[in-house]
Design a protein around this motif. Structure first.
Motif: not given
Length: 224
Positions: A68-81
């Motif tokens: 879920l944390i990884g999914l949150t980063i993927f959705v909200l932080d395109q730079e760090n995908r």
């Protein structure tokens, strides 16, 4: 980011040494802490709420929570995908490394141990994996804590990605470690050992002189 990553990795190796020493020191308090934590009568409401709060905190050390944390980063932080794979590897490799050590060092979990005995009796010997009756017995796989290793690996990876949140992530990992003690799954020294493993593994994943060099190459933005 290479210079910063090198310095970050060096701090992790130092922290691993600190946790290693803490593991040895914690052996002296393992049984007293467990006796108090698991048998001391707290007011019913306080005990219930403490247990409930720590139970929720296990999510930081669980695969579903990491996803879920990884999914949150993927959705909200395109730079760090592009750095997500390294984050996941810090968690997975830390947890698996701790699990591998469990197969080398047999130790009884607090909930399956007579807490009136000595701490040395919690260790049942080396290479329990060689005994086919034991290698699948989770009751003797206490050291080190795989959940704590995963939680600390996640906290380290997120701190590397988002330095401003490092103390918040450290608190989450600490609560996850306390949950393992609260439920009788691990001794204090098990959690310290798991943290030491995570510091080494995450350091290797971040260090540009080691596997970090490969991750840096993979994470470079592709020219369109």
């Amino acid at each position: 980011m290479t210079a910063d990553s090198t310095a970050f990795a060096r701090r992790l190796y130092l922290l691993a040494a600190v946790f290693g020493l803490a593991t040895l020191a914690a052996l002296t308090v393992d049984l007293p802490v467990c006796r108090y934590w698991l048998t001391e009568e707290l007011p019913t409401g306080a005990r219930k709420e403490l247990h409930r709060m720590l139970a929720f905190c296990e999510v930081f050390a669980h695969g579903y929570g990491v996803a879920l944390i990884g999914l949150t980063i993927f959705v909200l932080d395109q730079e760090n995908r592009r750095r997500l794979f390294r984050v996941v590897m810090c968690v997975v490799a830390s947890g698996l490394s701790a699990d591998a050590i469990k197969l080398l060092v047999g130790r009884t979990r607090p909930h399956a141990f007579d807490l009136s005995s000595g701490v040395t009796h919690t260790f049942i010997g080396w290479l329990p994996i060689l005994n086919m009756d034991n290698w699948r017995d989770s009751r003797i796989q206490s050291f080190p804590s795989g959940h704590t290793a995963a939680a600390v690996g996640l906290a380290i990876a997120l701190s590397w990605l988002y330095p401003r949140g490092r103390w918040l992530f450290a608190c989450f990992a600490l609560l996850a470690a306390l949950q393992r003690i609260d439920c009788g799954a691990h001794f204090v020294s098990d959690t310290c050992g798991g943290a030491a493993v995570a510091c080494v593994v995450a350091g290797i994943c971040i260090d540009p002189r080691l596997f970090g060099r490969w991750f840096d190459r993979v994470e470079k933005p592709r020219l369109v």
